[in-house]
Enzyme design. Structure first.
Site, PDB file in Angstrom:
ATOM      1  N   GLU A   1       0.805  -1.448  -0.144  1.00 35.33           N
ATOM      2  CA  GLU A   1      -0.289  -0.114   0.114  1.00 35.33           C
ATOM      3  C   GLU A   1       0.942   1.671  -0.151  1.00 35.33           C
ATOM      4  OE1 GLU A   1      -2.325  -0.576   3.452  1.00 35.33           O
ATOM      5  OE2 GLU A   1      -4.024  -2.026   2.226  1.00 35.33           O
ATOM      6  N   VAL A   2       2.081   1.078   0.799  1.00 36.20           N
ATOM      7  CA  VAL A   2       2.505   2.278   0.978  1.00 36.20           C
ATOM      8  C   VAL A   2       3.586   2.409   0.376  1.00 36.20           C
ATOM      9  CG1 VAL A   2       4.004   3.969   2.463  1.00 36.20           C
ATOM     10  CG2 VAL A   2       1.876   2.660   3.100  1.00 36.20           C
TER      11      VAL A   2
ATOM     12  N   HIS B   1       9.723  -1.223   3.157  1.00 37.40           N
ATOM     13  CA  HIS B   1       9.692  -1.713   4.213  1.00 37.40           C
ATOM     14  C   HIS B   1       9.161  -3.158   4.965  1.00 37.40           C
ATOM     15  CE1 HIS B   1       5.865  -0.816   3.065  1.00 37.40           C
ATOM     16  NE2 HIS B   1       5.101  -1.753   3.492  1.00 37.40           N
TER      17      HIS B   1
HETATM   18  P1  5GP Z   1       2.075  -2.520   2.790  1.00 34.69           P
HETATM   19  O1  5GP Z   1       0.447  -2.815   3.170  1.00 34.69           O
HETATM   20  O2  5GP Z   1       2.594  -1.415   1.800  1.00 34.69           O
HETATM   21  O3  5GP Z   1       2.929  -3.489   3.532  1.00 34.69           O
HETATM   22  O4  5GP Z   1       2.336  -1.791   4.439  1.00 34.69           O
HETATM   23  C1  5GP Z   1       1.909  -0.182   4.772  1.00 34.69           C
HETATM   24  C2  5GP Z   1       1.357  -0.397   6.145  1.00 34.69           C
HETATM   25  O5  5GP Z   1       1.870   0.909   6.663  1.00 34.69           O
HETATM   26  C3  5GP Z   1       0.265  -0.850   6.975  1.00 34.69           C
HETATM   27  O6  5GP Z   1       0.173  -2.293   7.785  1.00 34.69           O
HETATM   28  C4  5GP Z   1      -0.098   0.045   7.511  1.00 34.69           C
HETATM   29  O7  5GP Z   1      -0.808   0.395   8.018  1.00 34.69           O
HETATM   30  C5  5GP Z   1       0.878   1.103   7.677  1.00 34.69           C
HETATM   31  N1  5GP Z   1       0.783   2.687   7.988  1.00 34.69           N
HETATM   32  C6  5GP Z   1       0.053   3.476   6.317  1.00 34.69           C
HETATM   33  N2  5GP Z   1       0.144   4.203   7.518  1.00 34.69           N
HETATM   34  C7  5GP Z   1       0.591   5.037   8.281  1.00 34.69           C
HETATM   35  C8  5GP Z   1       1.209   5.747   8.850  1.00 34.69           C
HETATM   36  O8  5GP Z   1       1.069   7.067   8.818  1.00 34.69           O
HETATM   37  N3  5GP Z   1       1.661   5.901  10.190  1.00 34.69           N
HETATM   38  C9  5GP Z   1       1.719   4.534  10.343  1.00 34.69           C
HETATM   39  N4  5GP Z   1       2.477   4.458  11.732  1.00 34.69           N
HETATM   40  N5  5GP Z   1       2.056   3.645   9.976  1.00 34.69           N
HETATM   41  C10 5GP Z   1       0.932   3.702   8.532  1.00 34.69           C
END
Ligand code: 5GP
Length: 115
Positions: free
Chosen positions: A94-95, A99
């Site tokens: 999502e981001v 990470h």
């Molecule tokens: P992905 O789906 O990209 O692997 O994971 C992104 C993660 O970032 C998700 O688990 C989501 O909850 C977390 N996340 C998104 N926006 C923020 C934020 O503004 N602050 C924090 N601490 N976590 C975030």
């Protein structure tokens, strides 16, 4: 374009930062999927694993070593934990700022949904 994680790294957006050095920043996930859910993020903006280059080899290794250290600090090293890196759409990313998720504190269940 600055990602939400870059804003956290620069201190422009609040987060529960548990570790930071000149290469990575680690903070608690805002929507935790387990009792311990940390994100290990490179300070440098790298969108996905696909965007890692040879020059990032030490950084990628550092992320893994920091994850190990944080698991120890969080008290889940012996009980166990899961490290996840999602990539792009099918990986569920999502981001778009690389990470590693560090998840633990209870049994994590199956690695992926089988269908
Ligand atoms: P992905 O789906 O990209 O692997 O994971 C992104 C993660 O970032 C998700 O688990 C989501 O909850 C977390 N996340 C998104 N926006 C923020 C934020 O503004 N602050 C924090 N601490 N976590 C975030």
């Amino acid at each position: 374009m600055s990602t939400i994680f870059s804003k956290i790294i620069r201190g422009e957006v609040p987060a529960d930062i548990v570790y930071q050095d000149d290469r990575v920043t680690c903070f608690r996930d805002i929507n935790p999927a387990a009792p311990v859910h940390l994100l290990i993020v490179p300070n440098k903006e790298i969108a996905t694993v696909n965007d890692l280059g040879e020059q990032d080899e030490r950084l990628a290794g550092h992320m893994l070593l920091v994850a190990k250290e944080l698991a120890e600090r969080e008290g889940i090293a012996q009980s166990g934990y899961r490290l996840i890196i999602n990539c792009n759409r099918d990986g569920g990313q999502e981001v778009h700022h690389l990470h590693v998720h560090l998840l633990g504190g209870h049994r994590m269940g199956p690695m992926v949904l089988r269908r």
